[in-house]
Design a protein around this motif. Sequence first.
Motif, mmCIF file in Angstrom:
data_model
loop_
_atom_site.group_PDB
_atom_site.id
_atom_site.type_symbol
_atom_site.label_atom_id
_atom_site.label_comp_id
_atom_site.label_asym_id
_atom_site.label_seq_id
_atom_site.Cartn_x
_atom_site.Cartn_y
_atom_site.Cartn_z
ATOM 1 N N LEU A 778 0.831 -1.212 0.000
ATOM 2 C CA LEU A 778 0.000 0.000 0.000
ATOM 3 C C LEU A 778 0.861 1.257 0.000
ATOM 4 O O LEU A 778 0.582 2.228 -0.706
ATOM 5 N N LYS A 779 1.923 1.238 0.786
ATOM 6 C CA LYS A 779 2.815 2.388 0.824
ATOM 7 C C LYS A 779 3.498 2.579 -0.525
ATOM 8 O O LYS A 779 3.627 3.712 -1.014
ATOM 9 N N GLU A 780 3.908 1.478 -1.151
ATOM 10 C CA GLU A 780 4.561 1.585 -2.458
ATOM 11 C C GLU A 780 3.593 2.043 -3.535
ATOM 12 O O GLU A 780 3.982 2.752 -4.466
ATOM 13 N N MET A 781 2.328 1.653 -3.430
ATOM 14 C CA MET A 781 1.327 2.157 -4.373
ATOM 15 C C MET A 781 1.212 3.671 -4.277
ATOM 16 O O MET A 781 1.192 4.389 -5.286
ATOM 17 N N SER A 782 1.118 4.154 -3.062
ATOM 18 C CA SER A 782 1.003 5.593 -2.850
ATOM 19 C C SER A 782 2.239 6.326 -3.373
ATOM 20 O O SER A 782 2.130 7.366 -4.031
ATOM 21 N N GLN A 783 3.425 5.771 -3.093
ATOM 22 C CA GLN A 783 4.654 6.406 -3.570
ATOM 23 C C GLN A 783 4.732 6.381 -5.091
ATOM 24 O O GLN A 783 5.207 7.341 -5.713
ATOM 25 N N HIS A 784 4.253 5.305 -5.708
ATOM 26 C CA HIS A 784 4.280 5.206 -7.164
ATOM 27 C C HIS A 784 3.420 6.298 -7.794
ATOM 28 O O HIS A 784 3.849 6.997 -8.727
ATOM 29 N N ILE A 785 2.212 6.474 -7.289
ATOM 30 C CA ILE A 785 1.304 7.478 -7.861
ATOM 31 C C ILE A 785 1.852 8.879 -7.626
ATOM 32 O O ILE A 785 1.826 9.740 -8.521
ATOM 33 N N LYS A 786 2.375 9.139 -6.446
ATOM 34 C CA LYS A 786 2.944 10.464 -6.165
ATOM 35 C C LYS A 786 4.168 10.725 -7.055
ATOM 36 O O LYS A 786 4.373 11.857 -7.504
ATOM 37 N N TYR A 787 4.959 9.702 -7.291
ATOM 38 C CA TYR A 787 6.126 9.863 -8.148
ATOM 39 C C TYR A 787 5.706 10.258 -9.567
ATOM 40 O O TYR A 787 6.298 11.161 -10.172
ATOM 41 N N LEU A 788 4.671 9.580 -10.092
ATOM 42 C CA LEU A 788 4.204 9.911 -11.440
ATOM 43 C C LEU A 788 3.649 11.327 -11.502
ATOM 44 O O LEU A 788 3.898 12.065 -12.462
ATOM 45 N N LEU A 789 2.901 11.720 -10.481
ATOM 46 C CA LEU A 789 2.356 13.082 -10.464
ATOM 47 C C LEU A 789 3.484 14.114 -10.393
ATOM 48 O O LEU A 789 3.415 15.176 -11.023
ATOM 49 N N LYS A 790 4.516 13.810 -9.636
ATOM 50 C CA LYS A 790 5.648 14.721 -9.553
ATOM 51 C C LYS A 790 6.350 14.843 -10.894
ATOM 52 O O LYS A 790 6.753 15.944 -11.306
ATOM 53 N N GLN A 791 6.495 13.719 -11.593
ATOM 54 C CA GLN A 791 7.116 13.756 -12.905
ATOM 55 C C GLN A 791 6.289 14.577 -13.897
ATOM 56 O O GLN A 791 6.830 15.343 -14.696
#
Length: 879
Positions: A778-791
């Motif tokens: 769950l934490k990695e899912m959240s980090q993945h989505i935030k990473y894409l939004l940051k990009q």
Amino acid sequence: MCHNEIWTAGEVFSVSLAQGGPAPRFLRPWCFDYLSSGDLDESTLTIDDVDDAELYNLIKKVEEETDLSAWNDQIINCGFTGAIKPENKEAIIRSIVLHATLRLVPLLKQIRKGLEVYNFVDVLENHSGLCQQFFVPGVVDDDDDDDDDDDDKADADFIMQNILPKMSEKGSVRETYETAIINFLQDFLQEIESCGCSRWIGNMEEQELRSIEASKVSKHRCLDCVPLDMEYLCSTCDMEAHKRNVFHDREAVFHGFLEPIPPTTAVVVNENGQPQFCEQICQLPVPAPRSICECTHDFTITPGKHISVVTINGRYDVCLPRKSCSSCSAEWTPEVKDLLIYRYWPASTSCQTLYKFDVFTSFEHMKVTAPAMSRQAFLKMLEQRSVQAGRTGSICADTFQRSFFEFTFCQYKEEDMCQVHHFECPACSPDMLAVCSDRNRKHYRFSKSKGTEEPAIYEGLFLAKDEEVATFVDLVRGNMRSANESAVCGTAKFTAGREMSKKSGAQIDEEGIQVAVCRHGFLLRGLNHYRGEIFAYPMFLQKEMSKKANVTFFCMDVTCRYWPYLNKVAEGLPELLPLTEMRPFLSVMHAKAHTAKCEVRWGGRSQDGAGNTVGEEVEQITERAKLEAASLSNIKKEHNLDQETIQQWVCDVRQWAVTERVYTPGCTEELRADIENITVTLLRKKKDLYRRHDSNQARQRKKKKMTELKKKLREKVLQYNTVVEGDPIDEELACSLTEGYILPWERHKDGNTFRLKRSIFDQVMLLKRLEEEQSILLKEMSQHIKYLLKQVQEVESLRGQTLERIKTSSFSDLTEDDTHGLNSVLSRRGHSLRSQHKQAVNAYSSIATMECDFLSIQEDIEEWDDNGFTSPESEEEDT
């Protein structure tokens, strides 16, 4: 539409004509005569009234051939009852004409019934001459002037005057493109008008007749042009069809069978009516500019320099187009910029050899999926494809390699401008659960051999600079007195567990690559090593990763030896103390080769917070957690255990693992430890003998090793029975690894063996890791989505700056075309990131077992949006 509903078409005709709509101007004159009078004069029917292509071809065959026996069935089906002879050709043709026309009378009768709407049948009967122009093409009213007839002609000028395109804002980029499209359409219509529509559209009957003629002389076909209206082409149609499609693979029946012909070969008919090969020049399909000078004279396009083009289908020999002006002698040939627009990569500035982009991308994907396939093998495959298609010519491997490296470097620079980070894991940024360091290649090279003196292009991008690594290794060695022996854990000896490694005396370097990856398999950092595996190399990677992310676990093959060494080094080098804050992790697979104590103390299954292994989805994790919980419940019922007892056993096993005992050589405790280690090793090898080894040779080696261990176990058992008085070990049961046999010192007062405690410990640890894995995912899912939004935010920021440069015409170190190209590349990158973000959200939200927890991820996304992320659409509107 069914035959009994054709009258509906007549109603539509009547309503359309009565309300000023389009007229059904597509009928033959005899069809209109029947609609207006209700009667058919068969004497007026001619061959021109036959619209059926099959019957029309049959009439032509009857007219031309003398032997009609091949078409007896078709002639009889047309209603001819006489003798099928050449002298009865006129009667046969008349019968075919009547058959082709009279079968349409029932349909015309229903259409006439439908025309009774608005009493239109009466209008046709009384004013047939006036109404004929609405049904028969090419017929006009006698009262109309010739000028009106010319005005109604649908030529190029008529079409361009009647279309009213809605253009974009004047001066914009879109308005320029739209104007170019309108100009191209006008040129296209004028060319059709000057050359005749038959050249572009063709006639069905004429094409079929030419196909018949082609079958008599020579047969051509192109598999890339499928589907065609005919199976084979004649020589003229083949040359016209492939004047621009030079990369099509063609075949021809020349010696009685289909054989491939290259694009530079054409088949023509000689004076004797026989087909023969001839050479033809093919031009590279690159469009020329509309004008190359200010002259208004006609321009001519002729073949230019001969070049070679390499595509995924092999090599082609073509010519560059050359456009010249006869008045001012101005010339144009494609430049590097023109070739790149149409995905041709020049091997040099002279453009003597071109590579299609798909060759490089296919080779890149092949090297990823099949790394063992060499460049030479790939080029041999392309050459073989050329030979199969009738083309010749080899492909230079050195030129291909140099061009491929240039292509990949330009691709890297483009991705670098678009903020593409290949060596970052989206799901592990910024908090990374685990980093694994290991060597993945080893070979020997003569130390005197020298590489190129050219500077590295990608130096420091993924592989660390050799100077930095060497400086760090010297720093560690200067603060530690290291031994050169390999590490020993139980009966296993690890060459990777060395504190230092001397240089080989055979004048060769032991080379390799040490890499660090995350638990998802993303490559993060790497280095070259020249002296074998030593602890300083993973320590350097650990130091580098501590700067990039918050790492929790550091995984190694010999963690049990590496971690104490790290603590000693950190005492002398305080700058390495942050590395000790990470938690050691012995990989689950390598832990099987260590001692039981080492596996319990350092193994991944025993580390709280480590979760489960990579590669299992959330549904699989959840389902397996249920199964393991049920298995633990069954064990508790079988041995009548409560939760408090299980927790105590877990603590006992942990205490046993961390307890270091010093044995006197030859004492009873040392013999017991040796017997335990050998027994555990034999049980594990016996379990994995057929599960992990497929070949007989591998199993034979393992069996030989097991035989040696059993012999050693028997010696230790005999020695133990000699030293210990009373309660000896059963030699046969112990050496044959009898299931359920308990060693004498494993019998406790409570009746439970240490093996049972160890199995309960393993089951509890596995269940905990599975439960932890859910929260980790769950934490990695959240980090993945935030990473894409940051990009996306970074790319849109760069795109905004680029648009501002275009708006203010301040291009700095880039040209105007370069700035527009950068804007296009950034737009493509932003679209790709938004698509990845959408796919990630859809994939994560579809996990039914995580619906409640996924809401927290959605809240993180909304919070991120509120903190400054703007949609690309709104930003583009503002710009």
